[in-house]
Design a protein around this motif. Structure first.
Motif, mmCIF file in Angstrom:
data_model
loop_
_atom_site.group_PDB
_atom_site.id
_atom_site.type_symbol
_atom_site.label_atom_id
_atom_site.label_comp_id
_atom_site.label_asym_id
_atom_site.label_seq_id
_atom_site.Cartn_x
_atom_site.Cartn_y
_atom_site.Cartn_z
ATOM 1 N N UNK A 613 4.264 -18.482 8.394
ATOM 2 C CA UNK A 613 4.338 -17.087 9.019
ATOM 3 C C UNK A 613 4.763 -16.199 7.969
ATOM 4 N N UNK A 614 5.775 -16.983 6.757
ATOM 5 C CA UNK A 614 6.100 -15.661 5.742
ATOM 6 C C UNK A 614 4.870 -15.348 4.999
ATOM 7 N N UNK A 615 3.966 -16.303 4.619
ATOM 8 C CA UNK A 615 2.795 -16.050 3.770
ATOM 9 C C UNK A 615 1.799 -15.289 4.475
ATOM 10 N N UNK A 616 1.633 -15.580 5.839
ATOM 11 C CA UNK A 616 0.611 -14.956 6.683
ATOM 12 C C UNK A 616 1.227 -13.355 6.857
ATOM 13 N N UNK A 617 2.547 -13.155 6.868
ATOM 14 C CA UNK A 617 2.877 -11.752 7.205
ATOM 15 C C UNK A 617 2.863 -11.060 6.035
ATOM 16 N N UNK A 618 3.061 -11.497 4.831
ATOM 17 C CA UNK A 618 2.930 -10.591 3.595
ATOM 18 C C UNK A 618 1.273 -10.419 3.681
ATOM 19 N N UNK A 619 0.365 -11.379 3.633
ATOM 20 C CA UNK A 619 -1.149 -10.971 3.738
ATOM 21 C C UNK A 619 -1.734 -9.911 4.950
ATOM 22 N N UNK A 620 -0.870 -10.169 5.915
ATOM 23 C CA UNK A 620 -1.226 -9.276 7.121
ATOM 24 C C UNK A 620 -0.932 -7.836 6.924
ATOM 25 N N UNK A 621 0.577 -7.561 6.355
ATOM 26 C CA UNK A 621 0.854 -6.444 6.302
ATOM 27 C C UNK A 621 0.207 -5.735 4.949
ATOM 28 N N UNK A 622 -0.007 -6.529 4.121
ATOM 29 C CA UNK A 622 -0.906 -5.835 2.907
ATOM 30 C C UNK A 622 -2.233 -5.358 3.564
ATOM 31 N N UNK A 623 -3.108 -6.208 3.965
ATOM 32 C CA UNK A 623 -4.442 -5.993 4.464
ATOM 33 C C UNK A 623 -4.575 -4.666 5.341
ATOM 34 N N UNK A 624 -3.426 -4.651 6.364
ATOM 35 C CA UNK A 624 -3.382 -3.608 7.469
ATOM 36 C C UNK A 624 -3.351 -2.384 6.381
ATOM 37 N N UNK A 625 -2.479 -2.321 5.422
ATOM 38 C CA UNK A 625 -2.244 -1.056 4.517
ATOM 39 C C UNK A 625 -3.600 -0.676 3.742
ATOM 40 N N UNK A 626 -4.233 -1.719 3.356
ATOM 41 C CA UNK A 626 -5.037 -1.581 2.392
ATOM 42 C C UNK A 626 -6.691 -1.161 3.286
ATOM 43 N N UNK A 627 -6.805 -1.621 4.351
ATOM 44 C CA UNK A 627 -7.674 -1.430 5.332
ATOM 45 C C UNK A 627 -7.504 0.081 6.219
ATOM 46 N N UNK A 628 -6.276 0.412 6.079
ATOM 47 C CA UNK A 628 -5.784 1.590 7.016
ATOM 48 C C UNK A 628 -6.350 2.948 6.515
ATOM 49 N N UNK A 629 -5.922 4.200 7.189
ATOM 50 C CA UNK A 629 -6.633 5.325 6.758
ATOM 51 C C UNK A 629 -5.897 5.707 5.488
ATOM 52 N N UNK A 630 -4.703 5.375 4.908
ATOM 53 C CA UNK A 630 -4.281 5.693 3.657
ATOM 54 C C UNK A 630 -4.488 4.626 2.602
ATOM 55 N N UNK A 631 -5.614 3.964 2.769
ATOM 56 C CA UNK A 631 -5.775 2.781 1.903
ATOM 57 C C UNK A 631 -6.289 3.266 0.625
ATOM 58 N N UNK A 632 -6.020 2.439 -0.624
ATOM 59 C CA UNK A 632 -5.901 3.065 -2.052
ATOM 60 C C UNK A 632 -7.495 3.406 -2.443
ATOM 61 N N UNK A 633 -8.402 2.648 -1.824
ATOM 62 C CA UNK A 633 -9.807 2.681 -2.289
ATOM 63 C C UNK A 633 -10.531 3.968 -2.172
ATOM 64 N N UNK A 634 -9.812 4.938 -0.871
ATOM 65 C CA UNK A 634 -10.510 6.094 -0.807
ATOM 66 C C UNK A 634 -9.633 7.301 -0.413
ATOM 67 N N UNK A 635 -9.646 8.423 -0.984
ATOM 68 C CA UNK A 635 -8.858 9.507 -0.435
ATOM 69 C C UNK A 635 -8.734 9.845 0.943
ATOM 70 N N UNK A 636 -7.763 9.928 1.404
ATOM 71 C CA UNK A 636 -7.487 10.544 2.878
ATOM 72 C C UNK A 636 -7.302 12.033 2.887
ATOM 73 N N UNK A 637 -7.979 12.774 3.681
ATOM 74 C CA UNK A 637 -7.935 14.333 3.881
ATOM 75 C C UNK A 637 -7.321 14.550 5.236
ATOM 76 N N UNK A 638 -5.902 14.640 5.448
ATOM 77 C CA UNK A 638 -5.491 14.993 6.653
ATOM 78 C C UNK A 638 -5.396 16.460 6.814
ATOM 79 N N UNK A 639 -5.382 17.048 8.005
ATOM 80 C CA UNK A 639 -5.198 18.498 8.210
ATOM 81 C C UNK A 639 -4.143 18.757 7.339
ATOM 82 N N UNK A 640 -4.102 19.893 6.620
ATOM 83 C CA UNK A 640 -2.630 20.306 5.669
ATOM 84 C C UNK A 640 -1.796 20.950 6.693
#
Length: 651
Positions: A613-640
């Motif tokens: 579980x500890x390893x899976x949790x580290x992978x899961x939380x990273x991947x959720x962040x990476x694939x999420x709206x604030x992911x590093x690979x693309x700039x998010x443009x929220x309403x200012x």
């Protein structure tokens, strides 16, 4: 937050500031402000505790020379205000931001040695053109920065910094490797290559195109040179005096009522007792988590302490559905991955507490300051055994003993604890804690990362910051002292305090930690081990001081630990999310994790063959962040955010 904007006009600067502030709105619901100050744009979201009508930020000194944005609280601002008056300065406000701004204009970074509180601030001095970013000694408040054309950009959260159009966005693979070992991205690194954190106790100075990093404080373990050990009675009296002052500073520095996060353990119970003594006319609000799983539930202990003290107590029920809701609603937009699962119940309790107060006291820091973790007991035992038993034989005995014990899903099964302990028996004392608790020990990274990711890890040193802090310490630090310094280096600063800030500030709730008062920390660090760990009893001095205030059972209780039932969550409520997020197509898009290896970890855990579980949790939380709206690979443009007009006329 802020950035150099020499090439842009006011409207462009205002638009960028609005986008960045939109990502920080949860931290400060009491209003926003911005200004341009000699080529630097500064902006702020407010969560006010002192003189809100007149202490709006950014704050510009009376002369106009210095502009400053400040996150946190200075608990000794009344004393510092008296100093200003002695210099012939009549303060315009009753807040701490003005005090910091005016003293900074006169003394520069030398003022940092006199601050008592939690803070991260940015100051721009029009006289020299220098911008300084500074962070408190323990790192209670975060501060990220990056180079941009013409200067730097900075913000309290990574998500906000990534809203700047010139901010980098590629993942930092070396920092990811640190995260997989240490559960967090240790300062000065971050999840994004080219983005850095100001170190706790550090400052970054930018001027004339040159960026430099300095240190204004670092922990020092052991008594001062030439001093003898204090007697237990004298040490207890001094410790109690400093602890009372630390709680009083945090309670009396604001007129707003504060609560206490009360787990039922010794640390938070002591804080609640002192807070209640400072509020004799009204019961202090206290809040605790009540887990559905009895192996994790301490709510009966918290209720007993609350009854004894007479606090206004509330229990927040925490079940699998509630914990899963936090993951599904918040982790994709998290500021930065954090693999400590206790963030889940922390978020739930903080969310509930914010309905009643805007600030709470916590017991954070006592275990690190006074050797309260069971790990320190184990470290003392290991050091003694290693003098007579070779490390390989001791590790083998631990693994055999772990295999003979029954497996259960409790808070920390003895069998699992022994297996973790066996990992680090041949390592240096300052590494053992992390090797025992790592989601992936350094040697296991090759089994989970792709070949492309591993190619970036030549000479990877996950314990570089531990080595840096050990450098310059007194000669002949004992194994227990080296272990304590290592726990402070990452686990306290990068895990515990990141969890506290993120868990509270997502709901605009400020967490204040009396045990991390700088005067108390420095005194605790100077004490001999025997006044912290007496035999195998941790926090000896605190237990001695607490006897008159708390029930005997609370004073004598063994630490249980504040954890979430992670292994069960991943097998039940979070199972669909786990399988979807760590599916091969998602991992292949990122190119960082080996889908075959991750699938094996997932199958082993879900089938019950072994707890991964500890390893899976580290992978899961990273991947959720990476694939999420604030992911590093693309700039998010929220309403200012719709920013007001500039609140100060800048030079």
């Amino acid at each position: 937050m802020g950035f150099h904007d020499r090439a842009g006009g006011p409207e462009a600067a205002r638009a960028v500031a609005g986008r960045m502030l939109a990502a920080l709105a949860h931290r400060g619901p009491d209003g926003t402000g911005w200004c341009r100050h000699a080529g630097v744009t500064l902006a702020h979201c407010a969560l006010t505790f002192v003189d809100p009508p007149r202490s709006r930020q950014p704050f510009v000194s009376a002369s106009g020379a210095v502009a400053l944005v400040f996150n946190g609280e200075l608990y000794n601002h009344p004393e510092l205000r008296r100093e200003l008056r002695s210099l012939g300065i009549t303060p315009r406000t009753g807040g701490d931001t003005e005090v910091l701004t005016e003293l900074y204009e006169r003394h520069g970074t030398a003022v940092l040695s006199r601050l008592r509180g939690m803070y991260a601030f940015a100051a721009h001095d029009a006289r020299t053109g220098a911008t300084v970013l500074a962070r408190d000694p323990l790192g209670k408040k975060p501060l990220y920065y990056t180079r941009i054309p013409g200067g730097i950009a900075f913000a309290s959260e990574l998500t906000a910094l990534l809203r700047h159009p010139d901010a980098p966005r590629a993942p930092d693979v070396r920092a990811l490797a640190d995260y997989l070992v240490l559960q967090a991205f240790p300062a000065p690194g971050s999840a994004v290559a080219g983005v850095h954190k100001v170190r706790p106790g550090g400052l970054v100075r930018y001027g004339n195109g040159v960026l430099t990093e300095e240190e204004h404080w670092r922990p020092r373990i052991g008594p001062p040179p030439g001093s003898g050990p204090p007697r237990a009675r004298e040490a207890a009296a001094r410790f109690e005096e400093l602890l009372r002052t630390a709680v009083a500073r945090r309670v009396t520095s604001t007129d707003r009522p504060l609560g206490v996060l009360l787990s039922g353990g010794l640390d938070s119970s002591v804080v609640a007792a002192l807070a209640q003594r400072l509020s004799p006319g009204a019961p202090v609000p206290t809040f605790s988590a009540g887990f559905d799983d009895p192996d994790f539930d301490e709510s009966d202990h918290a209720r007993a302490v609350a009854r004894h003290l007479g606090t206004d107590h509330r229990v927040v029920r925490v079940g699998g559905a509630e914990l899963a809701e936090v993951v599904e609603s918040e982790y994709a937009c998290a500021d930065e991955p954090l693999a400590d699962p206790s963030l889940l119940p922390t978020r739930l309790v903080c969310r509930a507490a914010r309905e009643h107060v805007r600030g709470v006291l916590t017991g954070d820091g006592a275990d690190e300051l006074l050797l309260g973790y069971r790990y320190f007991q184990a470290e003392r035992t290991i050091a003694a055994l290693l003098r007579v038993v070779p490390a390989p034989r001791l590790a083998a005995a631990a693994r055999i003993a772990a295999g003979a014990l029954p497996s259960r899903s409790g808070n920390l099964p003895a069998s699992l604890a022994l297996r973790r302990l066996a990992r680090g028996l041949g390592a240096a004392p300052e590494h053992r804690f992390y090797l025992a608790s790592a989601p992936f020990p350094p040697g296991a990274l090759a089994g989970v990362l792709t070949g492309r990711a591993l190619a970036a890890l030549a000479d990877h040193r996950p314990f570089a910051e531990v080595a840096r802090l050990l450098d310059g310490q007194p000669d002949r630090l004992g194994s227990l002292q080296r272990a304590q310094l290592a726990v402070v280096a990452h686990f306290l600063r990068d895990v515990i305090l990141t969890k506290a800030d993120r868990g509270g500030m997502r709901s605009a709730l400020e967490l204040r930690s009396p045990f991390l008062d700088l005067d108390l920390v420095e005194y605790g660090n100077s004490l001999p081990d025997a006044l912290k760990l007496r035999g195998l009893t941790g926090k000896y001095l605190l237990r001695r001081v607490a006897r008159p205030w708390l029930p005997r059972a609370t004073v004598r209780r063994t630490k249980q630990g504040f954890r979430a039932p992670l292994a069960r969550l991943l097998r039940q409520e979070l199972r669909p999310l786990l399988l979807d997020t760590l599916a091969a197509p998602a991992l292949e898009r990122g190119g960082l994790f080996d889908p075959v290896a991750v699938r094996a970890l997932t199958d082993d855990h879900l089938s019950g063959r072994r707890d991964t579980s500890r390893g899976l949790w580290a992978l899961l939380t990273y991947q959720l962040w990476y694939e999420g709206p604030g992911r590093a690979a693309r700039p998010a443009r929220p309403h200012p955010l719709a920013l007001p007009e500039e609140i100060h006329r800048a030079p």
